[in-house]
Structure formats: C-alpha cells, structure tokens
Design a protein around this motif. Sequence first.
Motif, PDB file in Angstrom:
ATOM      1  N   GLU A 275      -0.879  47.776  -1.562  1.00 49.91           N
ATOM      2  CA  GLU A 275      -2.208  47.815  -2.167  1.00 49.91           C
ATOM      3  C   GLU A 275      -2.115  47.662  -3.681  1.00 49.91           C
ATOM      4  OE1 GLU A 275      -6.369  50.385  -2.013  1.00 49.91           O
ATOM      5  OE2 GLU A 275      -4.568  51.162  -1.052  1.00 49.91           O
ATOM      6  N   GLN A 276      -1.107  48.267  -4.293  1.00 53.07           N
ATOM      7  CA  GLN A 276      -0.927  48.115  -5.733  1.00 53.07           C
ATOM      8  C   GLN A 276      -0.533  46.686  -6.086  1.00 53.07           C
ATOM      9  OE1 GLN A 276      -1.629  50.454  -8.169  1.00 53.07           O
ATOM     10  NE2 GLN A 276      -1.391  48.635  -9.469  1.00 53.07           N
ATOM     11  N   ASP A 277       0.277  46.058  -5.238  1.00 48.91           N
ATOM     12  CA  ASP A 277       0.612  44.641  -5.449  1.00 48.91           C
ATOM     13  C   ASP A 277      -0.660  43.802  -5.486  1.00 48.91           C
ATOM     14  OD1 ASP A 277       3.227  45.481  -5.268  1.00 48.91           O
ATOM     15  OD2 ASP A 277       3.567  44.653  -3.272  1.00 48.91           O
ATOM     16  N   HIS A 278      -1.584  44.099  -4.592  1.00 49.62           N
ATOM     17  CA  HIS A 278      -2.844  43.352  -4.522  1.00 49.62           C
ATOM     18  C   HIS A 278      -3.706  43.611  -5.764  1.00 49.62           C
ATOM     19  CE1 HIS A 278      -2.477  43.464   0.182  1.00 49.62           C
ATOM     20  NE2 HIS A 278      -1.488  42.810  -0.412  1.00 49.62           N
ATOM     21  N   LYS A 279      -3.726  44.856  -6.214  1.00 52.50           N
ATOM     22  CA  LYS A 279      -4.479  45.181  -7.427  1.00 52.50           C
ATOM     23  C   LYS A 279      -3.884  44.460  -8.638  1.00 52.50           C
ATOM     24  CE  LYS A 279      -6.110  49.756  -5.980  1.00 52.50           C
ATOM     25  NZ  LYS A 279      -5.997  51.226  -6.210  1.00 52.50           N
ATOM     26  N   ASN A 280      -2.569  44.409  -8.706  1.00 48.74           N
ATOM     27  CA  ASN A 280      -1.910  43.702  -9.804  1.00 48.74           C
ATOM     28  C   ASN A 280      -2.233  42.214  -9.769  1.00 48.74           C
ATOM     29  OD1 ASN A 280      -0.727  46.004 -10.883  1.00 48.74           O
ATOM     30  ND2 ASN A 280       1.210  45.732  -9.802  1.00 48.74           N
ATOM     31  N   ASN A 304      -1.463  39.224  -2.502  1.00 50.98           N
ATOM     32  CA  ASN A 304      -0.541  39.180  -3.646  1.00 50.98           C
ATOM     33  C   ASN A 304      -0.284  37.766  -4.163  1.00 50.98           C
ATOM     34  OD1 ASN A 304       0.895  38.592  -1.226  1.00 50.98           O
ATOM     35  ND2 ASN A 304       2.838  39.218  -2.137  1.00 50.98           N
ATOM     36  N   PHE A 305      -1.134  36.810  -3.785  1.00 50.45           N
ATOM     37  CA  PHE A 305      -0.983  35.421  -4.235  1.00 50.45           C
ATOM     38  C   PHE A 305      -2.061  35.082  -5.260  1.00 50.45           C
ATOM     39  CE2 PHE A 305       1.929  34.990  -0.899  1.00 50.45           C
ATOM     40  CZ  PHE A 305       2.476  33.714  -0.863  1.00 50.45           C
ATOM     41  N   ILE A 306      -1.654  34.350  -6.294  1.00 51.58           N
ATOM     42  CA  ILE A 306      -2.602  33.788  -7.260  1.00 51.58           C
ATOM     43  C   ILE A 306      -2.269  32.319  -7.435  1.00 51.58           C
ATOM     44  CG2 ILE A 306      -3.585  33.901  -9.577  1.00 51.58           C
ATOM     45  CD1 ILE A 306      -1.312  36.680  -8.740  1.00 51.58           C
ATOM     46  N   TYR A 307      -3.237  31.454  -7.231  1.00 48.43           N
ATOM     47  CA  TYR A 307      -3.115  30.043  -7.585  1.00 48.43           C
ATOM     48  C   TYR A 307      -4.061  29.785  -8.750  1.00 48.43           C
ATOM     49  CZ  TYR A 307      -0.474  28.681  -3.395  1.00 48.43           C
ATOM     50  OH  TYR A 307       0.490  28.534  -2.430  1.00 48.43           O
ATOM     51  N   PHE A 308      -3.554  29.187  -9.822  1.00 53.53           N
ATOM     52  CA  PHE A 308      -4.461  28.810 -10.906  1.00 53.53           C
ATOM     53  C   PHE A 308      -4.223  27.364 -11.311  1.00 53.53           C
ATOM     54  CE2 PHE A 308      -0.877  30.533 -13.432  1.00 53.53           C
ATOM     55  CZ  PHE A 308      -0.739  29.569 -14.429  1.00 53.53           C
ATOM     56  N   ASP A 309      -5.261  26.776 -11.888  1.00 53.92           N
ATOM     57  CA  ASP A 309      -5.221  25.363 -12.273  1.00 53.92           C
ATOM     58  C   ASP A 309      -5.242  25.228 -13.784  1.00 53.92           C
ATOM     59  OD1 ASP A 309      -5.393  24.070  -9.628  1.00 53.92           O
ATOM     60  OD2 ASP A 309      -7.318  25.101  -9.530  1.00 53.92           O
ATOM     61  N   HIS A 346       6.451  44.568  -5.310  1.00 54.44           N
ATOM     62  CA  HIS A 346       6.556  45.966  -5.724  1.00 54.44           C
ATOM     63  C   HIS A 346       7.395  46.160  -6.986  1.00 54.44           C
ATOM     64  CE1 HIS A 346      10.700  47.172  -4.445  1.00 54.44           C
ATOM     65  NE2 HIS A 346      10.563  46.115  -3.666  1.00 54.44           N
ATOM     66  N   GLN A 347       8.106  45.130  -7.411  1.00 56.87           N
ATOM     67  CA  GLN A 347       8.879  45.235  -8.643  1.00 56.87           C
ATOM     68  C   GLN A 347       8.177  44.566  -9.829  1.00 56.87           C
ATOM     69  OE1 GLN A 347      12.723  43.889  -7.131  1.00 56.87           O
ATOM     70  NE2 GLN A 347      13.351  45.986  -6.702  1.00 56.87           N
ATOM     71  N   ILE A 348       6.889  44.285  -9.649  1.00 57.18           N
ATOM     72  CA  ILE A 348       6.036  43.828 -10.747  1.00 57.18           C
ATOM     73  C   ILE A 348       5.086  44.970 -11.091  1.00 57.18           C
ATOM     74  CG2 ILE A 348       4.238  42.201 -11.452  1.00 57.18           C
ATOM     75  CD1 ILE A 348       6.990  40.921 -11.224  1.00 57.18           C
TER      76      ILE A 348
END
Length: 373
Positions: A275-280, A304-309, A346-348
């Motif tokens: 859940e913390q990974d998702h919040k991050n 836990n995925f982010i795609y940006f353009d 979890h290590q971020i």
Amino acid sequence: MQFFILCVQRFEPVRMVIRTVDLRSDTVTLPTKAMRAAMASAEVDDDVLGFDPTATLLEAEMAKITGKEAALFVPSGTMANLISVLVHCNVRGSEVILGDNCHIHIYENGGIATIGGVHPRPVRNNEDGTMDIGLIEAAIRDPGGEIVYPTTRLICLENTHANSGGKCLSVEYTDRVGELAKKHGLKLHIDGARIFNAATALRVPVDRLIRAADTVSVCLSKGLGAPVGSVIVGSASFIAKARILRKTLGGGMRQIGILCAAGLIALQENAGKLEQDHKNAKALAEGINQIKGLKVDVTSVETNFIYFDIEEGSNMTALKLSKKLEEYGILIMFENSSRVRLVTHHQISAGDVQYTISCLKNAMAGLPEENGV
C-alpha cells in the motif's frame, strides 16, 4: 617524471553520486537482512525427491493464502506461466485466448508455441488491461470446426496488467471471465505476477480475487521483493502434473529451501508494504505532472506503475532524460522516445520520491547537477 605526466594526462575527476534510486522495476530489490538471515539458516533437503521442508512450508502457505489446494515453487514467472499453459493445453495444436498486450504473449519468448505447440489467440487489451467479454467469447473456436481450427482450451488474464500501467482487474470482471470459461468447458489461468498488488489496491483478499481461476502464477521477486522465484497454485492434480513438467523444463532443483526461505519472509513482511508502494507511486505521478514538459494521467496510477510522456517541443527525449537522471543516481526504463516507465517498490522511500521529482525538474530545466538537489 614522464610517468607522472602520463598519470596526470589520464586523470579524470570522479563524479560522486549521492544516492541511487532504482525505478527500473520492482524486480531490482535486494534481499533484506531478514531474508539473508532466513536463507542462511533455512532447513533444506532435496526438493526433487520431495523432501525440502522449507519449500513445503512456502508452498503450503501460498496455497492457504490463495485458497487453492496446492502450490509449486518454480525459478521464474516465465516458467510458471509456461508450465501452467502447457498443463492445461496438453495436446499439441491446442489454443489459448490471451491479451494482445499481455506478458505471456509479448515478453515470454513465445515459449507456449515454440516449446508446447500451443497456438496463441490474441484478443485486444483495453486500456485498463481487460479484454471485452464479447470478444473473448467470439474468439472461442467452434468445436465442430476442429478439422481446420485449433482447439480452444484456455483463457489467460494478467492481474495487475503491467503494459496497461499496473491496472487491476476487478473481482467482478474476473468472475465473469471465469463463468464464460466454465460455460464453454475451458480453463482460466491468471498471470498473477503482481496479484498481491491488485488485491491491496482493490482491498480484496487474494483468495477472493482469484476464486474464479483454475490456476494462478504468483511472483515472489516483484512487488513482494524476494530475490528469486514464483509459485503456481491450483488443484492438487494440476500441481502434480506441473511438478513433472517443471523437471522436464530444467526447473527441478535440489535444496531450494534457501530460496523459499526468502519467499516466506516476503509474504510475512513485504506484502503489507504494498500500500505504501502505491502511495509513493501516486505521489511521484502527481509531482511529475507539475513539471513543465512532462505529462502523466494521475488517475491511471492504481498500483506501483507510473507511465509518463515527454511532451512535444520540450527538446528532450526519453534516452536523453535517462542519461541525465543517471547523473543523479536515478535509474529508469523507457518504452519509446517519449514515454517513460517508473516502478516503485518497498526499497523506494517517500524521500526517494521527492528526490526523483526534484531531479526530474532540474533535468527538464537543463540545470547542471551541482545546482540541483
């Protein structure tokens, strides 16, 4: 004197990297101290002979969590999916219906076809990772046409769906696909490499989320953070067949308790950190969206995925951005010249997220490293 001059001429200043923030994938995590300790003290025996106690413990725990009869540890997610498809499609010329943008179809070296003689029948993935129920049903072969068609035996889903940005397939959708499979006498397999991420995001127990599936592959070395391995879950008879095929494919190993011990720690300690990974990931997406020249759909970040353009006219490419971020110790992956993928784990930390946002801002503004963070 000549030697001294030669040394001076070859000397280059060493750049100091303050920290490393590895956002390439959730597969890059290092074993925790608890994992290393468990691995060092693991009780082991020969698993091919069926006696490794730590492997047995992990498999029993995963079967319990997922609500299935039995489980089997395998070296990788690719092998887990390959074994699952081949056991379900045990006659050459069988066909599996799967998403055109799913991991099995795109990233697993065509193993189901080259090794198993299984024909893939791709159906278009929607942006949320689903396939339209109507299109799935339309892809099922007419049993009366078996003289010219492959025989449909299996439907595969992926949850979370990585190429769709870590999207979650809901309980309702999964149940509907399961009902469709039963209606036509087919089996349902879920590539659940990140099924714990999906369950966390949807706030649904894992066993309920996958109840409609006959089999599921669960990766230990992605969001859960173990160094090695995946687990296949299903019926006892299915797992007995999978165990034989694991040996055939070279996945039968001896004292695997050393690896399974880390998997047990991952279940005990890291599942609760998702859940913390998702919040991050959400915080990172929101920060990126405030940077000129970058764009991300924040509402699309479910796990836990982010795609940006990278927007046109910014004089920046994904490759150039990757090189610039390496100077700050930030590692990323990119899909094409303008699309970047980041994955939290979890290590971020929350501090790593803010550091990454600051570095991205400076990189896009063309600021040198020393003026950055």
